[in-house]
Design a protein around this motif. Sequence first.
Motif: not given
Length: 280
Positions: A149-151, A157-161, A166-176
């Motif tokens: 999913k798109n996160l 921020s430390t949140s997405a990392q 720790d939980f969803a290594p295959k999440a698609n990370l978008k940083e703004t």
Amino acid sequence: MKLRKVSAAAATALVLTLTATACGGDGDSEGGSGSGGGDKIKIGIKYDQPGLGLKEPDGSFSGFDVDVATYVAKELGYEPDQIEFVETKSADRENALARGDVKLIAATYSITDERKEKVDFAGPYLLAHQDLLVKTDSDISEATDLNGKNLCSVTGSTSAQNVKNDFAPKANLKETGGYSECLAGLQSGSVDALTTDDSILAGYAAQAQYKGKFKLAGLKLSNENYGIGVKKGDTETVNKVNAALEKMVKDGAWETAVKDNFGPANYEYEPAPKIGNIVK
């Protein structure tokens, strides 16, 4: 959520210190900002976090961090009109202190070992927890549901990392550059979840224009100990800020500020943390 532009906490701070102006210290003794002299104090906050740090359309500021910063500044000897609030992005907080752009930072600034290598912290003054904000009809109920999913979160921020590690290594990370951009993506559907501290998410979810559209997943993915950032090595200021925070809790202004800013969102906040007590 309609935020109060002048909260009860800020008013309490004013009343408590009007009779102590003569002994509260003057602006010159605190040095103000690194380059602006001693008649004002520059404090870094966020401009786009409802309930915590928000710049209103009329140019005023509201939120829990603003109330805390105003109270602390009063204890350092600054009247409200001597405070200059400076927008401080997450990725630039350490540099802003090092450059002397601001004297203090009260901007949902979680105390971490890595950050303590670059800055000093007073506090903590609030214990928050990382959570997810999703659409009301979303089927995301656990952090592991974010795989594929798109996160969205904010650069620096430390949140997405935390989620990816720790939980969803295959999440698609978008940083703004700001949480408002993540929120726009969540609303349009280009983002499946916004992750950051529950205190921040509660502020957004409670806004009138988003009422009923978003929900908190109710997860406690981490402990976030909010501290006030101070330039590395400035122990004197750290001690003064800690004393101000202790006084704010003791006289009830802290509790008032929490209820004023988070009450409309029914945010289940933690009790005021003890100075120096970092919850891992």
